[in-house]
Design a protein around this motif. Structure first.
Motif, PDB file in Angstrom:
ATOM      1  N   HIS A 243      22.947 -76.147  29.142  1.00 41.61           N
ATOM      2  CA  HIS A 243      23.828 -75.433  29.246  1.00 41.61           C
ATOM      3  C   HIS A 243      25.137 -76.434  28.717  1.00 41.61           C
ATOM      4  O   HIS A 243      25.777 -76.939  29.569  1.00 41.61           O
ATOM      5  CB  HIS A 243      24.113 -75.139  30.634  1.00 41.61           C
ATOM      6  CG  HIS A 243      23.157 -74.288  31.229  1.00 41.61           C
ATOM      7  ND1 HIS A 243      22.592 -72.914  30.840  1.00 41.61           N
ATOM      8  CD2 HIS A 243      22.216 -74.585  32.393  1.00 41.61           C
ATOM      9  CE1 HIS A 243      21.573 -72.628  31.560  1.00 41.61           C
ATOM     10  NE2 HIS A 243      21.121 -73.534  32.471  1.00 41.61           N
ATOM     11  N   LYS A 244      25.510 -76.396  27.528  1.00 38.36           N
ATOM     12  CA  LYS A 244      26.617 -76.959  26.849  1.00 38.36           C
ATOM     13  C   LYS A 244      27.748 -76.648  27.511  1.00 38.36           C
ATOM     14  O   LYS A 244      29.039 -77.582  27.503  1.00 38.36           O
ATOM     15  CB  LYS A 244      26.434 -76.752  25.243  1.00 38.36           C
ATOM     16  CG  LYS A 244      25.250 -77.203  24.770  1.00 38.36           C
ATOM     17  CD  LYS A 244      24.855 -78.831  24.718  1.00 38.36           C
ATOM     18  CE  LYS A 244      23.722 -79.030  24.049  1.00 38.36           C
ATOM     19  NZ  LYS A 244      23.347 -80.638  24.242  1.00 38.36           N
ATOM     20  N   TRP A 245      28.064 -75.428  27.822  1.00 44.53           N
ATOM     21  CA  TRP A 245      29.435 -75.159  28.633  1.00 44.53           C
ATOM     22  C   TRP A 245      29.673 -75.569  29.868  1.00 44.53           C
ATOM     23  O   TRP A 245      30.654 -75.446  30.433  1.00 44.53           O
ATOM     24  CB  TRP A 245      29.332 -73.509  28.761  1.00 44.53           C
ATOM     25  CG  TRP A 245      28.160 -72.973  29.458  1.00 44.53           C
ATOM     26  CD1 TRP A 245      26.839 -72.415  29.112  1.00 44.53           C
ATOM     27  CD2 TRP A 245      28.088 -72.875  30.937  1.00 44.53           C
ATOM     28  NE1 TRP A 245      26.144 -72.263  30.119  1.00 44.53           N
ATOM     29  CE2 TRP A 245      26.890 -72.294  31.325  1.00 44.53           C
ATOM     30  CE3 TRP A 245      28.969 -73.131  32.116  1.00 44.53           C
ATOM     31  CZ2 TRP A 245      26.291 -72.258  32.796  1.00 44.53           C
ATOM     32  CZ3 TRP A 245      28.483 -73.063  33.330  1.00 44.53           C
ATOM     33  CH2 TRP A 245      27.307 -72.418  33.672  1.00 44.53           C
ATOM     34  N   LEU A 246      28.759 -76.215  30.702  1.00 49.57           N
ATOM     35  CA  LEU A 246      28.983 -76.775  31.882  1.00 49.57           C
ATOM     36  C   LEU A 246      30.034 -77.746  31.949  1.00 49.57           C
ATOM     37  O   LEU A 246      30.824 -77.946  33.013  1.00 49.57           O
ATOM     38  CB  LEU A 246      27.393 -77.498  32.318  1.00 49.57           C
ATOM     39  CG  LEU A 246      27.505 -77.695  33.786  1.00 49.57           C
ATOM     40  CD1 LEU A 246      27.743 -76.540  34.809  1.00 49.57           C
ATOM     41  CD2 LEU A 246      26.230 -78.213  34.387  1.00 49.57           C
ATOM     42  N   VAL A 247      29.792 -78.867  31.042  1.00 49.54           N
ATOM     43  CA  VAL A 247      30.913 -79.847  31.095  1.00 49.54           C
ATOM     44  C   VAL A 247      32.507 -79.260  31.021  1.00 49.54           C
ATOM     45  O   VAL A 247      33.341 -79.564  31.825  1.00 49.54           O
ATOM     46  CB  VAL A 247      30.699 -80.955  30.250  1.00 49.54           C
ATOM     47  CG1 VAL A 247      31.926 -81.890  30.194  1.00 49.54           C
ATOM     48  CG2 VAL A 247      29.544 -81.683  30.595  1.00 49.54           C
ATOM     49  N   PRO A 248      32.480 -78.334  29.857  1.00 46.78           N
ATOM     50  CA  PRO A 248      33.881 -77.797  29.989  1.00 46.78           C
ATOM     51  C   PRO A 248      34.327 -76.991  31.020  1.00 46.78           C
ATOM     52  O   PRO A 248      35.616 -77.013  31.313  1.00 46.78           O
ATOM     53  CB  PRO A 248      33.780 -76.878  28.780  1.00 46.78           C
ATOM     54  CG  PRO A 248      32.826 -77.577  27.779  1.00 46.78           C
ATOM     55  CD  PRO A 248      31.662 -78.000  28.672  1.00 46.78           C
ATOM     56  N   ALA A 249      33.407 -76.360  31.611  1.00 40.11           N
ATOM     57  CA  ALA A 249      33.540 -75.689  32.841  1.00 40.11           C
ATOM     58  C   ALA A 249      34.156 -76.392  33.940  1.00 40.11           C
ATOM     59  O   ALA A 249      34.807 -76.253  34.900  1.00 40.11           O
ATOM     60  CB  ALA A 249      32.335 -74.720  33.438  1.00 40.11           C
ATOM     61  N   VAL A 250      33.394 -77.762  34.178  1.00 39.42           N
ATOM     62  CA  VAL A 250      34.174 -78.534  34.918  1.00 39.42           C
ATOM     63  C   VAL A 250      35.606 -78.921  35.040  1.00 39.42           C
ATOM     64  O   VAL A 250      36.397 -78.945  35.875  1.00 39.42           O
ATOM     65  CB  VAL A 250      33.158 -80.152  34.856  1.00 39.42           C
ATOM     66  CG1 VAL A 250      33.986 -81.033  35.587  1.00 39.42           C
ATOM     67  CG2 VAL A 250      31.930 -79.861  35.325  1.00 39.42           C
ATOM     68  N   TYR A 251      36.085 -78.850  33.834  1.00 37.65           N
ATOM     69  CA  TYR A 251      37.536 -79.233  33.514  1.00 37.65           C
ATOM     70  C   TYR A 251      38.300 -77.938  33.545  1.00 37.65           C
ATOM     71  O   TYR A 251      39.601 -78.108  33.727  1.00 37.65           O
ATOM     72  CB  TYR A 251      37.742 -80.050  32.237  1.00 37.65           C
ATOM     73  CG  TYR A 251      37.217 -81.569  32.170  1.00 37.65           C
ATOM     74  CD1 TYR A 251      37.988 -82.353  32.704  1.00 37.65           C
ATOM     75  CD2 TYR A 251      35.899 -81.770  32.070  1.00 37.65           C
ATOM     76  CE1 TYR A 251      37.612 -83.825  32.743  1.00 37.65           C
ATOM     77  CE2 TYR A 251      35.372 -82.852  31.827  1.00 37.65           C
ATOM     78  CZ  TYR A 251      36.306 -83.869  32.225  1.00 37.65           C
ATOM     79  OH  TYR A 251      35.839 -85.454  32.418  1.00 37.65           O
ATOM     80  N   ALA A 252      37.456 -76.578  33.631  1.00 42.10           N
ATOM     81  CA  ALA A 252      38.426 -75.557  33.299  1.00 42.10           C
ATOM     82  C   ALA A 252      39.110 -75.189  34.730  1.00 42.10           C
ATOM     83  O   ALA A 252      40.095 -74.781  34.847  1.00 42.10           O
ATOM     84  CB  ALA A 252      37.500 -74.405  32.977  1.00 42.10           C
ATOM     85  N   VAL A 253      38.309 -75.637  35.801  1.00 37.95           N
ATOM     86  CA  VAL A 253      38.867 -75.452  37.066  1.00 37.95           C
ATOM     87  C   VAL A 253      40.286 -76.274  37.665  1.00 37.95           C
ATOM     88  O   VAL A 253      41.197 -75.549  37.958  1.00 37.95           O
ATOM     89  CB  VAL A 253      37.626 -75.684  38.229  1.00 37.95           C
ATOM     90  CG1 VAL A 253      38.573 -75.596  39.691  1.00 37.95           C
ATOM     91  CG2 VAL A 253      36.795 -74.784  38.149  1.00 37.95           C
ATOM     92  N   PRO A 254      40.350 -77.531  37.209  1.00 41.36           N
ATOM     93  CA  PRO A 254      41.457 -78.178  37.460  1.00 41.36           C
ATOM     94  C   PRO A 254      42.548 -77.849  36.326  1.00 41.36           C
ATOM     95  O   PRO A 254      43.915 -77.676  36.849  1.00 41.36           O
ATOM     96  CB  PRO A 254      41.348 -79.642  37.312  1.00 41.36           C
ATOM     97  CG  PRO A 254      39.828 -79.745  36.397  1.00 41.36           C
ATOM     98  CD  PRO A 254      38.949 -78.477  36.713  1.00 41.36           C
ATOM     99  N   ALA A 255      42.155 -77.075  35.093  1.00 41.98           N
ATOM    100  CA  ALA A 255      43.409 -76.757  34.313  1.00 41.98           C
ATOM    101  C   ALA A 255      43.887 -75.536  34.838  1.00 41.98           C
ATOM    102  O   ALA A 255      45.012 -75.499  34.813  1.00 41.98           O
ATOM    103  CB  ALA A 255      42.484 -76.328  33.070  1.00 41.98           C
ATOM    104  N   ALA A 256      43.046 -74.628  35.486  1.00 35.61           N
ATOM    105  CA  ALA A 256      43.449 -73.320  36.085  1.00 35.61           C
ATOM    106  C   ALA A 256      44.693 -73.836  37.246  1.00 35.61           C
ATOM    107  O   ALA A 256      45.609 -73.287  37.411  1.00 35.61           O
ATOM    108  CB  ALA A 256      42.396 -72.524  36.448  1.00 35.61           C
TER     109      ALA A 256
END
Length: 970
Positions: A243-256
């Motif tokens: 799941h290549k999207w997993l790492v960007p998703a990790v940073y999506a929460v703090p960005a939000a």
């Protein structure tokens, strides 16, 4: 509002991380790749420098500005502020403010929002009085509040954690900057540094807002970096690959969360409830991410296939759990449930210091063995960096001021000189801390590690190959705490053989072919390493079996001038860990010394074999001299002793080492030296017959001595040979034989005399007793007759002794307990000994074999000896009786009396010889038959008697009796 937020923000979660330890070596990369690396390095360096400068300025500003506080948490309610919580023993509680009170105004200014309340207490200032207008249950009241500075005690601990992060991160980056995940790890350390060192002061200026937003950004970025690190360490997890999207998703929460924070503070109406909810949301995010990272690391540990990775992840998971668990349980959960940070919650934040100290080393997957080293070095660099940071600016300022004062035109040179001086002082200071930590971590091993290289240099002083190998094995095992170690050398057919080992039982049938090949991995790494000795799949079957049986993980070649002399093999430590890279580097250095030492030892061994043949012939000749039963010594022309055989050591009681090289006059007594000087002038062989010579042991030996010249083949005299034949035992036997013959002759005479004298004595005694009865009324004559009777009894006793001496009396022999005979005899003499002030000491052996003898005669022997001892101690003394079991039953009778003169020793067993010429009051004169009779009785019992006496010190009689044998019992 912002100041209150700043206070709460820094009571959250300090984090820490440690060093990586693998080796990464630069490889040729395309120009674009190199430019990217340089750009990243420049950006990281700029961010680091900016963070350090801003942190220092923030620290200075925080010290200059005190944030006032009333100790109450006010929350907007109905157009005013309501006291949600009142700090215990704080300014508000001391002034009388209670939970639920509604704040109307401060110093006459209406308070409708949190920002207005903060502005008013800032205007009032710390240690100033502010009048609070309140309503309590709709009753208006006014209370004076003395504002105090806000508690910033936790900021010092947080800054210490920040320095630890930054120090370890810089060390990792500079030492292993090309290692996998090293840059990622450093960014995590840098974000942690910013998070823990930036503290909003509340001055509301532009710099404070930069500090505030940097802190918030670092707070939100730190958990994401840590979770990202866990998902890709030591290798990218399969779920991330799928799941290549997993790492960007990790940073999506703090960005939000960051976007929500910006919108809330800039576009929504600020309120304390909003700030509180934002803080709790960010705290929940931080806890969830840290717990998720811990779970990921634990799964990596549980699913690790290789023992290295499993051991590596064990340290990682333990360190992470020790850091995250206390913080989550004691800070995050109470904070999310509405509790304001208490002292206990603030202390739990410091548990996060375990994270860097146990985590960083594991970045290098194949350097698990560096965990102790990295912990040690990380601590050293951290302490050094923390201390240097404190004195760095002082040093720069002092040095700069000195240069400006002495060299006004120096300009920037003063500042540059201060930086150089500080840099030069840093390394010795760091080394000092490193040395202290070495002593703490290694304790007793510290001295071994410190002297290991010196030991390698000193190996050349040991020429015995076997001892050298044993020393190598012993020193390495004690220094590195290795449970298995071996040294391999080439035999005569150039095959590897096991020369010395520790902890290895199977030493035969080994296939060493894996050490013969020119291996690229050994050439590259400098040694062979098998992480799993049971799965050496690259080796041939025979070599695999050998590697498995030896169970050695390291093989280090000892090379001299391009040729491998030996191979040193080592296993894991006693705790099951691999060696650290520092240990391996130390061993590689030591291997060169070992190779040289082994080569030298072989040369010495070859030379020693030739010398041995010569020594064998020399020893054969010397053995002839050593084997003769007479003492032989040789002296040179200056009368210095050059040779001293074993018989001389025994006879003269002087070791050879103490005799060789000394002059005769320093070793032998004066009477012998005088005789030697006298006969030396006479040519030829000279003899001294039955020469009495004192020895260093204090006894006297009787020797026949021959003194002859020592000549060469050319008949040149080069010294003297002295031969001493010890005749002491022979002379003693001759004396005993003469004594026995003399006593035998006297015994025959005594028997005849006893029979002739006994009859008239009986008649005299009978008539004297008859006259005594008739003259009972005449006291004068009765006394005369009593004296006659007494003297006849005394004469009869002498006659009986003569009969015993001549063995004319009848005796029945049976098994006798010698201890009982001694005890019974002492009981008879108890009163006499006590009145004579003689102390008796018994040392009777509890399990003494019986002897074959006559109880009455043996009692007479001991009676004579005890009475003689009593008479020899007229002023009292000690009588000691000892029995023991050796080759025979021995009895020792010792006294502390006047002793026997040397001229009387040879005559004490002669009949009628006595020294009791003038007896004292209460003591009878001696007849001279007691010891003669004693001697005869002991001879009759097939025993022996010896005497040792020193005038003025006492006398010791030693008797030996044969033990009962089966032939006697038959």
């Amino acid at each position: 509002m912002q100041s209150e937020m700043a206070v709460d923000l820094h009571m959250d979660s300090p984090e820490i991380t440690v060093l990586p330890t693998s080796s990464g070596k630069g490889r040729n990369r395309p120009m674009l790749k190199e430019n990217q690396v340089r750009f990243v390095a420049a950006v990281v360096a700029l961010l680091t420098a900016t963070a350090i400068v801003f942190s220092f300025i923030n620290f200075q500003k925080e010290r200059e500005f005190e944030t006032p506080t009333d100790g109450v948490w006010w929350v907007e309610s109905g157009g005013h502020l309501k006291a949600e919580k009142v700090e215990a023993d704080g300014p508000g509680e001391k002034a009388g403010i209670k939970q639920g009170d509604v704040l109307i105004a401060i110093n006459g200014v209406d308070i409708t929002r949190k920002a207005v309340q903060v502005r008013q207490i800032y205007r009032t200032g710390s240690w100033s009085k502010a009048t609070f207008s309140l309503t309590r249950s709709n009753v208006p009241i006014e209370v004076p509040v003395i504002l105090t500075p806000a508690d910033r005690s936790l900021n010092g601990g947080l800054r210490l954690i920040a320095l630890i992060y930054l120090g370890i991160g810089i060390y990792v980056l500079f030492r292993r900057w090309t290692a996998p995940k090293a840059t990622h790890f450093y960014l995590f350390c840098l974000a942690s540094f910013v998070y823990y060192s930036f503290h909003f002061t509340g001055k509301l200026n532009q710099f404070d807002w930069i500090i505030y937003w940097s802190n918030v950004t670092a707070w939100l970025l730190q958990p994401a970096l840590f979770l990202h690190f866990a998902l890709t360490f030591p290798e990218t997890k399969d779920v991330v690959k799928r799941h290549k999207w997993l790492v960007p998703a990790v940073y999506a929460v703090p960005a939000a969360l960051l976007s929500l924070h910006i919108v809330a503070l800039n576009f929504l109406r600020p309120s304390e409830v909003l700030r509180w909810n934002l803080d709790r949301g960010q705290m929940l995010y931080l806890a969830v991410y840290f717990v998720a990272a811990t779970v990921v690391l634990w799964q990596t540990y549980a699913n690790a296939a290789s023992p290295i990775l499993r051991q590596q992840m064990k340290w990682v998971t333990r360190g992470t759990f020790m850091a995250i668990a206390p913080f989550t349980i004691f800070y995050v959960i109470p904070y999310l449930r509405g509790s304001l940070p208490t002292a206990a919650m603030k202390i739990s934040v410091l548990s996060l210091i375990f994270l860097p100290l146990t985590f960083g080393y594991a970045i290098f997957r194949y350097r698990l063995m560096d965990v102790d080293l990295i912990f040690k070095r990380g601590m050293a660099y951290t302490l050094a960096a923390g201390t240097i940071t404190g004195i760095y600016f002082m040093a720069i300022g002092g040095a700069s001021e000195m240069f400006h004062k002495n060299f006004p035109s120096a300009g920037p040179a003063g500042l540059m000189a201060a930086i150089v001086v500080t840099a030069l002082l840093f390394d010795p200071f760091k080394n000092w801390i490193q040395d202290k930590l070495d002593k703490f971590f290694y304790r007793k091993r510290y001295d071994y590690r410190k002297t290991l290289i010196e030991f390698g240099r000193d190996l050349n002083s040991e020429t015995d190959l076997d001892k050298m190998l044993a020393s190598i094995v012993d020193r390495l095992s004690r220094t590195l705490l290795v449970d298995r170690i071996a040294v391999f050398v080439h035999d005569e057919q150039s095959r590897w053989v096991l020369a010395k080992s520790c902890g290895i039982s199977q030493t035969t049938g080994l296939d060493m072919s894996f050490m013969n090949e020119e291996r690229p991995d050994m050439a590259a790494a400098g040694h062979l390493f098998f992480d799993n000795t049971s799965q050496a799949v690259r080796e041939n079957p025979g070599a695999r079996e050998t590697i498995r049986r030896l169970d050695l993980n390291y093989y280090l070649p000892c090379t001299v001038m391009g040729r491998t002399i030996a191979m040193v093999g080592l296993g894991k430590t006693t705790e099951g860990d691999f060696l650290s890279s520092e240990d391996v580097e130390l061993l590689e250095t030591l291997a060169g010394y070992i190779g040289i030492a082994l080569q030298n030892a072989r040369l010495y061994q070859s030379l020693a074999e030739k010398i041995t043949e010569y020594e064998r012939l020399k020893e054969f000749n010397e053995n002839i001299v050593e084997s003769v039963s007479v003492g032989v010594l040789a002296v040179d022309l200056e009368d210095k002793i050059e040779s001293w055989n074993a018989q001389m050591e025994v006879m003269y009681a002087l070791p050879r080492a103490e005799a060789l090289g000394k002059r005769l006059s320093d070793v032998f007594p004066l009477n012998f030296v005088e005789e030697f000087y006298r006969v030396r002038q006479v040519p030829g062989i000279n003899n001294l017959y039955k020469f009495r010579m004192g020895t260093p042991a204090g006894d006297t030996r009787i020797c026949n001595i021959a003194i002859a010249p020592l000549v060469t083949r050319d008949f040149n005299v080069i010294g003297r040979i002295i031969i001493l034949d010890d005749m002491t035992d022979r002379v003693e036997l001759e004396s005993q034989l003469a004594q026995a013959e003399k006593l035998s002759s006297i015994g025959l005479l005594a028997a005849g005399v006893a029979h002739e004298v006994n009859t008239p004595l009986a008649v005299i005694s009978s008539y004297a007793q008859m006259l005594s009865k008739q003259l009972q009324g005449d006291e004068r004559r009765s006394a005369l007759l009593e004296k006659i009777t007494t003297q006849t009894f005394r004469a009869s006793e002498i006659v009986n002794n003569l009969l015993n001496f001549s063995r004319t009396g009848s005796s029945e022999f049976a098994e006798v307990d010698i201890n009982k005979v001694v005890s019974d005899t002492l009981a008879l003499l108890e009163h006499q000994l006590k009145t004579s002030r003689v102390k008796v000491e018994n040392h009777l052996a509890p399990t003494l074999p019986k002897i074959y003898g006559n109880t009455g005669k043996l009692q007479q022997v001991f009676l004579n000896l005890f009475l003689n001892a009593k008479d020899a101690m007229p002023s009292g003394g000690t009588l000691s009786i000892t029995t023991r079991n050796g080759r025979a039953v021995e009895v020792e009778v010792c006294d502390t009396g006047s002793g026997i003169a040397p001229e009387h020793i040879q005559r004490i067993y002669d009949p009628f010889f006595t020294t009791k010429k003038s007896p004292r009051q209460g003591h009878s004169g001696g007849t001279g038959l007691g010891l003669a009779v004693t001697y005869g009785i002991i001879q009759e019992h097939a025993g022996k008697i010896r005497v040792d006496s020193r005038p003025g010190e006492g006398t010791q009689f030693t008797m030996e009796f044969p033990m009962v044998r089966k032939a006697v019992n038959a």
